[in-house]
Design a protein around this motif. Structure first.
Motif, mmCIF file in Angstrom:
data_model
loop_
_atom_site.group_PDB
_atom_site.id
_atom_site.type_symbol
_atom_site.label_atom_id
_atom_site.label_comp_id
_atom_site.label_asym_id
_atom_site.label_seq_id
_atom_site.Cartn_x
_atom_site.Cartn_y
_atom_site.Cartn_z
ATOM 1 N N ASN A 83 0.848 -1.198 0.000
ATOM 2 C CA ASN A 83 0.000 0.000 0.000
ATOM 3 C C ASN A 83 0.883 1.248 0.000
ATOM 4 O O ASN A 83 0.855 2.052 0.924
ATOM 5 N N LYS A 84 1.622 1.419 -1.066
ATOM 6 C CA LYS A 84 2.622 2.491 -1.135
ATOM 7 C C LYS A 84 2.024 3.901 -1.100
ATOM 8 O O LYS A 84 2.704 4.840 -0.716
ATOM 9 N N ASP A 85 0.775 4.062 -1.479
ATOM 10 C CA ASP A 85 0.145 5.387 -1.474
ATOM 11 C C ASP A 85 -0.516 5.716 -0.137
ATOM 12 O O ASP A 85 -1.097 6.788 0.019
ATOM 13 N N THR A 86 -0.442 4.798 0.801
ATOM 14 C CA THR A 86 -1.053 4.986 2.116
ATOM 15 C C THR A 86 -0.017 5.547 3.083
ATOM 16 O O THR A 86 1.134 5.128 3.090
ATOM 17 N N VAL A 87 -0.439 6.501 3.922
ATOM 18 C CA VAL A 87 0.428 7.058 4.956
ATOM 19 C C VAL A 87 0.375 6.123 6.163
ATOM 20 O O VAL A 87 -0.711 5.739 6.610
ATOM 21 N N PHE A 88 1.533 5.750 6.677
ATOM 22 C CA PHE A 88 1.597 4.938 7.886
ATOM 23 C C PHE A 88 2.051 5.843 9.026
ATOM 24 O O PHE A 88 3.158 6.366 9.008
ATOM 25 N N LEU A 89 1.145 6.025 9.959
ATOM 26 C CA LEU A 89 1.319 6.954 11.063
ATOM 27 C C LEU A 89 1.523 6.150 12.342
ATOM 28 O O LEU A 89 0.615 5.451 12.792
ATOM 29 N N PHE A 90 2.727 6.203 12.894
ATOM 30 C CA PHE A 90 3.063 5.447 14.093
ATOM 31 C C PHE A 90 2.961 6.357 15.314
ATOM 32 O O PHE A 90 3.667 7.365 15.393
ATOM 33 N N LEU A 91 2.084 5.998 16.236
ATOM 34 C CA LEU A 91 1.893 6.764 17.476
ATOM 35 C C LEU A 91 2.427 5.928 18.625
ATOM 36 O O LEU A 91 1.930 4.835 18.891
ATOM 37 N N SER A 92 3.431 6.451 19.306
ATOM 38 C CA SER A 92 4.140 5.667 20.317
ATOM 39 C C SER A 92 3.637 5.910 21.735
ATOM 40 O O SER A 92 3.434 7.045 22.156
ATOM 41 N N GLY A 103 13.490 3.056 19.607
ATOM 42 C CA GLY A 103 12.662 2.005 19.022
ATOM 43 C C GLY A 103 12.472 2.180 17.524
ATOM 44 O O GLY A 103 12.508 1.208 16.766
ATOM 45 N N ILE A 104 12.265 3.415 17.086
ATOM 46 C CA ILE A 104 12.114 3.695 15.645
ATOM 47 C C ILE A 104 13.363 3.245 14.901
ATOM 48 O O ILE A 104 13.284 2.577 13.863
ATOM 49 N N GLU A 105 14.518 3.600 15.460
ATOM 50 C CA GLU A 105 15.789 3.252 14.824
ATOM 51 C C GLU A 105 16.045 1.743 14.889
ATOM 52 O O GLU A 105 16.403 1.115 13.882
ATOM 53 N N LYS A 106 15.845 1.163 16.050
ATOM 54 C CA LYS A 106 16.126 -0.262 16.241
ATOM 55 C C LYS A 106 15.297 -1.137 15.305
ATOM 56 O O LYS A 106 15.805 -2.102 14.729
ATOM 57 N N TYR A 107 14.016 -0.804 15.163
ATOM 58 C CA TYR A 107 13.118 -1.635 14.352
ATOM 59 C C TYR A 107 12.966 -1.120 12.925
ATOM 60 O O TYR A 107 12.170 -1.649 12.163
ATOM 61 N N HIS A 113 6.055 9.555 12.453
ATOM 62 C CA HIS A 113 6.165 9.174 13.864
ATOM 63 C C HIS A 113 5.815 10.314 14.810
ATOM 64 O O HIS A 113 6.308 11.438 14.640
ATOM 65 N N TYR A 114 5.001 9.967 15.812
ATOM 66 C CA TYR A 114 4.627 10.923 16.849
ATOM 67 C C TYR A 114 4.574 10.194 18.188
ATOM 68 O O TYR A 114 4.236 9.009 18.258
ATOM 69 N N TYR A 115 4.896 10.933 19.222
ATOM 70 C CA TYR A 115 4.892 10.404 20.584
ATOM 71 C C TYR A 115 3.618 10.867 21.285
ATOM 72 O O TYR A 115 3.277 12.052 21.261
ATOM 73 N N MET A 116 2.918 9.915 21.906
ATOM 74 C CA MET A 116 1.670 10.208 22.622
ATOM 75 C C MET A 116 1.998 10.688 24.036
ATOM 76 O O MET A 116 2.062 9.894 24.965
ATOM 77 N N LYS A 117 2.191 11.980 24.173
ATOM 78 C CA LYS A 117 2.587 12.556 25.460
ATOM 79 C C LYS A 117 1.595 12.226 26.577
ATOM 80 O O LYS A 117 1.984 11.988 27.703
ATOM 81 N N SER A 118 0.308 12.227 26.254
ATOM 82 C CA SER A 118 -0.713 12.008 27.292
ATOM 83 C C SER A 118 -0.906 10.529 27.622
ATOM 84 O O SER A 118 -1.621 10.189 28.555
ATOM 85 N N GLY A 119 -0.276 9.652 26.862
ATOM 86 C CA GLY A 119 -0.270 8.222 27.157
ATOM 87 C C GLY A 119 -1.642 7.554 27.149
ATOM 88 O O GLY A 119 -2.550 7.964 26.443
#
Length: 164
Positions: A83-92, A103-107, A113-119
């Motif tokens: 699905n090359k035309d799809t945006v993959f949005l990773f929320l950590s 983790g982004i680098e390791k895997y 990529h965005y970090y979920m500050k409010s958890g």
């Protein structure tokens, strides 16, 4: 008479137990929740979605400490290839920014990529009724939520929606 009353009570109970429809749009609270981008800037979820407006988005909520998240990565990478035309949005949901970036680098995660500050307790997670990760959501080109709750990359709803 007694049977009719019992049937009436049963029908009321069954109708009240009907599964709620899954939302097709994010709540105002979820949209206002604050995230962090990779440069350390604060950004609302609404601003994140606006960045990818007009594109299909797969949201992957994950953490580098999550065994199921790590095990699903080969499948998510295959989904990206298909699905090359799809945006993959990773929320950590990592414990901190350092663990998230490591983790982004390791895997070797490619995507946005965005970090979920409010958890787990923030407005975004509360809206999702987030109780498990990984969690996948699909948003279509009109910003409508097409898949609200998938916990496996090979979930039939996820695959079927992306084929459309």
């Amino acid at each position: 008479m007694r049977k009719a009353f019992i049937l009436l009570l049963l029908s009321i109970w069954v109708s009240s137990c009907k599964a709620q429809d899954e939302p097709t749009e994010f709540s105002q609270e979820a949209l206002a929740d604050s995230f962090t981008d990779q440069d350390g800037n604060n950004i609302t979820f609404s601003q994140i979605l606006e960045t990818y407006k007009g594109k299909q988005i797969v949201i992957d909520i994950w953490a580098s400490w999550c065994k199921d998240c790590i095990l699903s990565m080969p499948k998510i990478k295959q989904l990206q290839q298909n699905n090359k035309d799809t945006v993959f949005l990773f929320l950590s949901l990592d414990k901190n920014n350092k663990a998230w970036k490591k983790g982004i680098e390791k895997y070797k995660l490619k995507g946005e990529h965005y970090y979920m500050k409010s958890g787990w307790k923030g407005d975004f997670a509360t809206f999702l009724d987030l109780d498990w990760i990984p969690r996948y959501i699909v948003v279509d080109k009109t910003s409508k939520i097409m898949v609200f709750r998938a916990i496996k990359v090979d979930d039939n709803k996820l695959e079927t929606t992306l084929e459309i």
